[in-house]
Scaffold this motif. Structure first.
Motif, PDB file in Angstrom:
ATOM      1  N   LYS A   4      -2.219  -8.757  -3.213  1.00 29.87           N
ATOM      2  CA  LYS A   4      -2.569  -7.310  -2.795  1.00 29.87           C
ATOM      3  C   LYS A   4      -3.817  -7.302  -3.403  1.00 29.87           C
ATOM      4  O   LYS A   4      -4.399  -7.700  -4.103  1.00 29.87           O
ATOM      5  CB  LYS A   4      -1.676  -6.378  -3.341  1.00 29.87           C
ATOM      6  CG  LYS A   4      -1.514  -6.166  -4.756  1.00 29.87           C
ATOM      7  CD  LYS A   4      -0.604  -4.994  -5.057  1.00 29.87           C
ATOM      8  CE  LYS A   4      -0.502  -5.046  -6.632  1.00 29.87           C
ATOM      9  NZ  LYS A   4       0.026  -3.923  -7.168  1.00 29.87           N
ATOM     10  N   GLU A   7      -9.089  -2.701  -3.735  1.00 28.52           N
ATOM     11  CA  GLU A   7      -9.840  -1.971  -2.912  1.00 28.52           C
ATOM     12  C   GLU A   7     -10.535  -2.894  -1.653  1.00 28.52           C
ATOM     13  O   GLU A   7     -10.598  -3.983  -1.968  1.00 28.52           O
ATOM     14  CB  GLU A   7     -10.966  -1.234  -3.967  1.00 28.52           C
ATOM     15  CG  GLU A   7     -11.844  -2.221  -4.603  1.00 28.52           C
ATOM     16  CD  GLU A   7     -12.729  -1.417  -5.515  1.00 28.52           C
ATOM     17  OE1 GLU A   7     -12.388  -0.557  -6.182  1.00 28.52           O
ATOM     18  OE2 GLU A   7     -14.104  -1.861  -5.624  1.00 28.52           O
ATOM     19  N   VAL A   8     -11.056  -1.952  -1.028  1.00 28.88           N
ATOM     20  CA  VAL A   8     -11.752  -2.594   0.298  1.00 28.88           C
ATOM     21  C   VAL A   8     -13.169  -1.962   0.487  1.00 28.88           C
ATOM     22  O   VAL A   8     -12.748  -0.372   0.438  1.00 28.88           O
ATOM     23  CB  VAL A   8     -10.688  -2.787   1.557  1.00 28.88           C
ATOM     24  CG1 VAL A   8     -11.350  -2.279   2.851  1.00 28.88           C
ATOM     25  CG2 VAL A   8     -10.692  -4.099   1.699  1.00 28.88           C
ATOM     26  N   TRP A  26      -9.066   1.753   8.415  1.00 32.76           N
ATOM     27  CA  TRP A  26      -7.867   2.569   7.896  1.00 32.76           C
ATOM     28  C   TRP A  26      -6.767   2.177   8.864  1.00 32.76           C
ATOM     29  O   TRP A  26      -5.528   2.102   8.201  1.00 32.76           O
ATOM     30  CB  TRP A  26      -8.083   4.045   8.458  1.00 32.76           C
ATOM     31  CG  TRP A  26      -8.628   4.836   6.973  1.00 32.76           C
ATOM     32  CD1 TRP A  26      -9.861   5.370   6.798  1.00 32.76           C
ATOM     33  CD2 TRP A  26      -7.892   5.201   5.821  1.00 32.76           C
ATOM     34  NE1 TRP A  26      -9.901   6.098   5.574  1.00 32.76           N
ATOM     35  CE2 TRP A  26      -8.650   5.660   4.869  1.00 32.76           C
ATOM     36  CE3 TRP A  26      -6.522   4.683   5.047  1.00 32.76           C
ATOM     37  CZ2 TRP A  26      -8.302   6.035   3.556  1.00 32.76           C
ATOM     38  CZ3 TRP A  26      -6.120   5.020   4.097  1.00 32.76           C
ATOM     39  CH2 TRP A  26      -7.044   5.756   3.042  1.00 32.76           C
ATOM     40  N   ASP A  28      -6.459  -1.024   9.752  1.00 30.63           N
ATOM     41  CA  ASP A  28      -6.028  -2.367   9.115  1.00 30.63           C
ATOM     42  C   ASP A  28      -5.162  -2.013   7.834  1.00 30.63           C
ATOM     43  O   ASP A  28      -4.213  -2.950   7.539  1.00 30.63           O
ATOM     44  CB  ASP A  28      -7.355  -2.878   9.132  1.00 30.63           C
ATOM     45  CG  ASP A  28      -7.969  -3.572  10.144  1.00 30.63           C
ATOM     46  OD1 ASP A  28      -7.110  -3.556  11.368  1.00 30.63           O
ATOM     47  OD2 ASP A  28      -8.938  -4.147  10.169  1.00 30.63           O
ATOM     48  N   ILE A  29      -5.407  -0.808   7.197  1.00 32.50           N
ATOM     49  CA  ILE A  29      -4.925  -1.013   5.873  1.00 32.50           C
ATOM     50  C   ILE A  29      -3.549  -0.184   6.009  1.00 32.50           C
ATOM     51  O   ILE A  29      -2.508  -0.877   5.542  1.00 32.50           O
ATOM     52  CB  ILE A  29      -5.672   0.164   4.901  1.00 32.50           C
ATOM     53  CG1 ILE A  29      -6.935  -0.533   4.358  1.00 32.50           C
ATOM     54  CG2 ILE A  29      -4.742   0.880   3.944  1.00 32.50           C
ATOM     55  CD1 ILE A  29      -7.960   0.346   3.980  1.00 32.50           C
ATOM     56  N   THR A  30      -3.351   0.899   6.892  1.00 32.56           N
ATOM     57  CA  THR A  30      -2.037   1.327   7.214  1.00 32.56           C
ATOM     58  C   THR A  30      -0.886   0.490   8.013  1.00 32.56           C
ATOM     59  O   THR A  30       0.244   0.539   7.818  1.00 32.56           O
ATOM     60  CB  THR A  30      -2.059   2.689   8.004  1.00 32.56           C
ATOM     61  OG1 THR A  30      -2.767   2.357   9.192  1.00 32.56           O
ATOM     62  CG2 THR A  30      -2.848   3.638   7.133  1.00 32.56           C
ATOM     63  N   LEU A  34      -4.704  -5.347   6.054  1.00 40.15           N
ATOM     64  CA  LEU A  34      -5.481  -5.374   4.910  1.00 40.15           C
ATOM     65  C   LEU A  34      -4.376  -5.174   3.763  1.00 40.15           C
ATOM     66  O   LEU A  34      -4.013  -4.142   3.603  1.00 40.15           O
ATOM     67  CB  LEU A  34      -6.652  -4.566   4.656  1.00 40.15           C
ATOM     68  CG  LEU A  34      -7.994  -5.027   5.447  1.00 40.15           C
ATOM     69  CD1 LEU A  34      -8.980  -4.001   5.497  1.00 40.15           C
ATOM     70  CD2 LEU A  34      -8.636  -6.300   5.003  1.00 40.15           C
ATOM     71  N   LEU A  36      -3.660  -3.645   1.104  1.00 45.55           N
ATOM     72  CA  LEU A  36      -3.771  -2.610  -0.040  1.00 45.55           C
ATOM     73  C   LEU A  36      -2.532  -1.953  -0.432  1.00 45.55           C
ATOM     74  O   LEU A  36      -2.348  -1.635  -1.410  1.00 45.55           O
ATOM     75  CB  LEU A  36      -5.202  -1.712   0.513  1.00 45.55           C
ATOM     76  CG  LEU A  36      -5.634  -0.818  -0.563  1.00 45.55           C
ATOM     77  CD1 LEU A  36      -6.551  -1.616  -1.473  1.00 45.55           C
ATOM     78  CD2 LEU A  36      -6.442   0.065   0.003  1.00 45.55           C
ATOM     79  N   PRO A  50      -3.475   5.773  -1.320  1.00 45.85           N
ATOM     80  CA  PRO A  50      -5.092   5.365  -1.012  1.00 45.85           C
ATOM     81  C   PRO A  50      -5.907   6.431  -1.137  1.00 45.85           C
ATOM     82  O   PRO A  50      -5.681   7.703  -0.954  1.00 45.85           O
ATOM     83  CB  PRO A  50      -4.808   5.137   0.501  1.00 45.85           C
ATOM     84  CG  PRO A  50      -3.603   5.968   0.883  1.00 45.85           C
ATOM     85  CD  PRO A  50      -2.578   6.162  -0.251  1.00 45.85           C
ATOM     86  N   ILE A  69     -11.951   2.113   0.027  1.00 44.75           N
ATOM     87  CA  ILE A  69     -10.650   2.563   0.027  1.00 44.75           C
ATOM     88  C   ILE A  69      -9.882   2.086  -1.089  1.00 44.75           C
ATOM     89  O   ILE A  69      -9.845   0.687  -1.375  1.00 44.75           O
ATOM     90  CB  ILE A  69      -9.796   2.222   1.365  1.00 44.75           C
ATOM     91  CG1 ILE A  69     -10.588   2.358   2.750  1.00 44.75           C
ATOM     92  CG2 ILE A  69      -8.387   2.883   1.269  1.00 44.75           C
ATOM     93  CD1 ILE A  69     -10.870   3.964   2.936  1.00 44.75           C
TER      94      ILE A  69
END
Length: 157
Positions: A4, A7-8, A26, A28-30, A34, A36, A50, A69
């Protein structure tokens, strides 16, 4: 073996193209693309929130800055509250009755920009933080936004 990210970071600005980049990261994160909030095997990481960090400003919010993030735990918010109590940061809180997180964040930032324009605050443009909480994760069913804005401190001898 699952991994994991902590941060990005992207370099962006508040232009239409920059806003599009922010939406994409965002998404890609949710979605877990990515890792995270989820690890690389798409397992949600409990106890992680986040938070957006705005830093490395070229000059102010009208120019380029780094958007990071971060995956934080509850102690992050305790540290930010301590920074507010010492006067290094000013906290802004907004909510949206209809649960619209984008509207909620916009209202909070508009407060900051209005106070800045009126001369009520002088931003330091060091590191600013934003935590938005979707309505499905709140007790009152409303979207919430918390901003921690770094302000210049006048030190007189």
């Amino acid at each position: 073996m699952a991994y994991k990210l902590k941060e990005v970071t992207i370099r962006t600005n508040n232009s239409e193209e920059g806003t599009k980049m922010i939406s994409e990261i965002w998404r890609d994160i949710t979605s877990g693309k990515l890792p995270l909030l989820f690890d690389s095997e798409n397992i949600f990481q409990q106890g992680i929130s986040p938070v957006s960090k705005y830093s490395n400003y070229s000059s102010d919010e009208s120019q380029d800055y780094d958007l990071t993030i971060m995956a934080v735990t509850s102690d992050f918010f305790e540290k930010m509250e301590a920074a507010v109590s010492t006067g290094l940061y000013k906290k802004y809180v907004e909510k949206d009755e209809n649960g619209e997180i984008g509207i909620c964040a916009r209202k909070a930032w508009e407060k900051v920009w209005s106070e800045q324009k009126l001369g009520n605050i002088k931003r330091a443009f060091n590191e600013d933080y934003e935590s938005t909480v979707p309505s499905e994760y709140t007790k009152d069913g409303k979207a919430h936004c918390y901003l921690y804005i770094s302000i210049q401190v006048n030190i007189s001898k």
